[in-house]
Design an enzyme around this catalytic site. Structure first.
Site, PDB file in Angstrom:
ATOM      1  CE  LYS A  70      -5.241  -8.732  -2.751  1.00  0.00           C
ATOM      2  NZ  LYS A  70      -5.216  -8.215  -1.443  1.00  0.00           N
ATOM      3  CE  LYS A 124     -13.291  -3.883  -1.339  1.00  0.00           C
ATOM      4  NZ  LYS A 124     -13.661  -3.397  -0.087  1.00  0.00           N
ATOM      5  CE  LYS A 135      -4.456  -1.568   0.601  1.00  0.00           C
ATOM      6  NZ  LYS A 135      -5.622  -1.901   1.540  1.00  0.00           N
TER       7      LYS A 135
HETATM    8  P1  TYM Z   1     -10.265  -6.129   2.854  1.00  0.00           P
HETATM    9  O1  TYM Z   1     -11.510  -5.176   2.980  1.00  0.00           O
HETATM   10  O2  TYM Z   1      -9.192  -5.775   2.009  1.00  0.00           O
HETATM   11  O3  TYM Z   1     -11.196  -7.512   2.452  1.00  0.00           O
HETATM   12  C1  TYM Z   1     -12.342  -8.051   2.999  1.00  0.00           C
HETATM   13  C2  TYM Z   1     -12.178  -9.589   2.890  1.00  0.00           C
HETATM   14  O4  TYM Z   1     -12.033 -10.203   1.583  1.00  0.00           O
HETATM   15  C3  TYM Z   1     -11.064 -11.011   1.585  1.00  0.00           C
HETATM   16  N1  TYM Z   1     -10.444 -10.507   0.092  1.00  0.00           N
HETATM   17  C4  TYM Z   1     -10.269 -11.924  -0.589  1.00  0.00           C
HETATM   18  N2  TYM Z   1     -10.227 -12.998  -0.483  1.00  0.00           N
HETATM   19  C5  TYM Z   1     -10.046 -14.112  -1.553  1.00  0.00           C
HETATM   20  N3  TYM Z   1      -9.622 -13.525  -2.823  1.00  0.00           N
HETATM   21  C6  TYM Z   1      -9.247 -12.158  -2.898  1.00  0.00           C
HETATM   22  N4  TYM Z   1      -8.966 -11.453  -4.072  1.00  0.00           N
HETATM   23  C7  TYM Z   1      -9.721 -11.205  -1.652  1.00  0.00           C
HETATM   24  N5  TYM Z   1      -9.601  -9.812  -1.576  1.00  0.00           N
HETATM   25  C8  TYM Z   1     -10.062  -9.617  -0.496  1.00  0.00           C
HETATM   26  C9  TYM Z   1     -10.124 -10.400   2.797  1.00  0.00           C
HETATM   27  O5  TYM Z   1      -9.025 -11.378   2.873  1.00  0.00           O
HETATM   28  C10 TYM Z   1     -10.923 -10.150   3.888  1.00  0.00           C
HETATM   29  O6  TYM Z   1     -11.335 -11.344   4.387  1.00  0.00           O
HETATM   30  N6  TYM Z   1      -7.954  -5.565   6.894  1.00  0.00           N
HETATM   31  C11 TYM Z   1      -9.138  -6.293   6.447  1.00  0.00           C
HETATM   32  C12 TYM Z   1     -10.414  -5.834   7.043  1.00  0.00           C
HETATM   33  C13 TYM Z   1     -10.231  -5.778   8.607  1.00  0.00           C
HETATM   34  C14 TYM Z   1     -10.411  -7.086   9.549  1.00  0.00           C
HETATM   35  C15 TYM Z   1     -10.503  -6.659  10.700  1.00  0.00           C
HETATM   36  C16 TYM Z   1     -10.752  -8.333   9.216  1.00  0.00           C
HETATM   37  C17 TYM Z   1     -10.285  -4.686   9.555  1.00  0.00           C
HETATM   38  N7  TYM Z   1     -10.285  -5.350  10.711  1.00  0.00           N
HETATM   39  C18 TYM Z   1     -10.693  -7.894  11.817  1.00  0.00           C
HETATM   40  C19 TYM Z   1     -10.887  -9.214  10.056  1.00  0.00           C
HETATM   41  C20 TYM Z   1     -10.800  -8.790  11.335  1.00  0.00           C
HETATM   42  C21 TYM Z   1      -9.388  -5.886   5.009  1.00  0.00           C
HETATM   43  O7  TYM Z   1      -8.692  -4.841   4.500  1.00  0.00           O
HETATM   44  O8  TYM Z   1     -10.062  -6.697   4.424  1.00  0.00           O
END
Ligand code: TYM
Length: 335
Positions: free
Chosen positions: A199, A202, A117
């Site tokens: 990957k 969005k 990032k």
């Molecule tokens: P975020 O918003 O990037 O993604 C949300 C969830 O989607 C999963 N994910 C994917 N899984 C498979 N293939 C992909 N291409 C893919 N892109 C995203 C992510 O692994 C995630 O499970 N830091 C976290 C948000 C967060 C969080 C937490 C999660 C904040 N606090 C506490 C768990 C517990 C994040 O940025 O996810």
């Protein structure tokens, strides 16, 4: 219910930026939906985390609410799961500060997401981006979560939450449950349809790379038809065929079929047939989500009632952990 009979806790969440895509759904959200039978579940709209990147305030408010509605439209029941807003619960940034005093610069600088990032947003490498995993640890530890269902890319963040919990417990006794990341059987890392080495995300500039939860059937099928595949023509699960591997993972996740079954089903058929079948299976799996979303957006009273009730619950549960932490570290009593 006695202590022993209490359900274990599942905790997870997503950033409130942009629309949910197939990676978010297959990697995480789909796995959350059935968990309430076995676990007491807390799922957040992680809007504080989204502030690490500059947001347009009016748009951000809409996006965050839209994320909540997408959770519900995809099948996450807000009456059986505590689905709430992270920014409505003050204990999150509060505990994050305390935990940041138990986290080392060295371990934060090893986080791959931070490295990626800070390259992506080189003009805004803020301290929030660096301490992001500490806030995430606070999210998880406040609810005493045993399991954290996430996609593979969040594994390192859950591991640092474990390390912080263990470090804190070794000083102050058993304050936090040490959480574990859990993953679905397939689609732990859904790759871009335009470039299977990347990957799915969005923010991809290529319109065909990412399938969104609210895409209509024709759009989904069109994106799969254009998916980048590999040389050769056989449908086999092999690391030499990253494009086909990704499509097989997606197909397996939405149909429940094994790789052997898929290979058999498409033996003698070409990539075109397979891509069409994956597109159809994904749009079948997502059928109804868009209609439910549109209906719920017209009934925001229901959504707002759920948010309010669940925020209350989240405040209560997290407040108990925070009080304990305050006491343990020696902060004076609040009079
Ligand atoms: P975020 O918003 O990037 O993604 C949300 C969830 O989607 C999963 N994910 C994917 N899984 C498979 N293939 C992909 N291409 C893919 N892109 C995203 C992510 O692994 C995630 O499970 N830091 C976290 C948000 C967060 C969080 C937490 C999660 C904040 N606090 C506490 C768990 C517990 C994040 O940025 O996810």
């Amino acid at each position: 219910m006695s202590e022993e009979e209490k359900k274990k806790i599942s905790y997870s969440g997503m950033q409130a930026t942009g629309m949910l895509h197939l990676g978010n759904y297959l990697g995480a959200l789909k796995n959350w939906i059935p968990m309430h039978d076995e676990y007491e579940c807390f799922y957040g709209v992680m809007d504080l985390h989204s502030l690490t990147v500059r947001q347009d305030p009016p748009q951000f408010r809409k996006t965050a609410k839209s994320l909540y509605v997408q959770y519900v439209a995809a099948g996450l029941d807000p009456e059986k799961n505590c689905v709430y807003f992270q920014s409505h619960v003050d204990a999150h940034p509060y505990l994050s500060w305390i935990l940041s005093c138990f986290t080392y610069m060295g371990e934060l600088s090893r986080m791959t997401q931070y490295k990626a990032k800070s390259e992506q947003h080189a003009d805004n490498v803020n301290a929030g981006l660096f301490t992001y995993p500490v806030l995430m640890a606070a999210d998880i530890l406040l609810y005493q979560a045993t399991v954290v269902p996430v996609g593979n890319d969040q594994k390192q963040h859950v591991e640092i939450a474990r390390d912080i919990a263990q470090r804190f417990n070794s000083i102050y006794g058993d304050v936090f449950t040490v959480p574990e990341p859990v993953f679905g059987k397939n689609a732990r890392r859904v790759m871009s349809l335009a470039d299977p080495e990347k990957k799915m995300s969005k923010s991809d500039e290529n319109q065909n790379a990412t399938v969104f939860l609210l895409d209509d059937r024709d759009t989904i099928i069109r994106k799969f038809k254009r998916a980048k595949t590999d040389s050769g023509s056989e449908i086999i699960y092999s690391s030499e065929k990253p494009g086909i591997m990704n499509l097989m993972d997606i197909y397996a996740s939405v149909t429940g079929k094994s790789n052997e079954e898929i290979e058999k089903e498409f033996s003698g058929k070409g990539y075109g047939d397979f891509k069409m079948a994956v597109g159809e299976a994904v749009s079948d799996a997502l059928s109804g989500v868009k209609n439910r979303y549109d209906d719920l957006m017209k009934n925001m009273d229901y959504i707002e009632r759920c948010i309010k009730e669940n925020n209350e619950k989240a405040r209560y549960v997290s407040g108990r952990t925070l009080s304990k932490v305050r006491r343990k570290v020696g902060l004076t009593d609040i009079l």
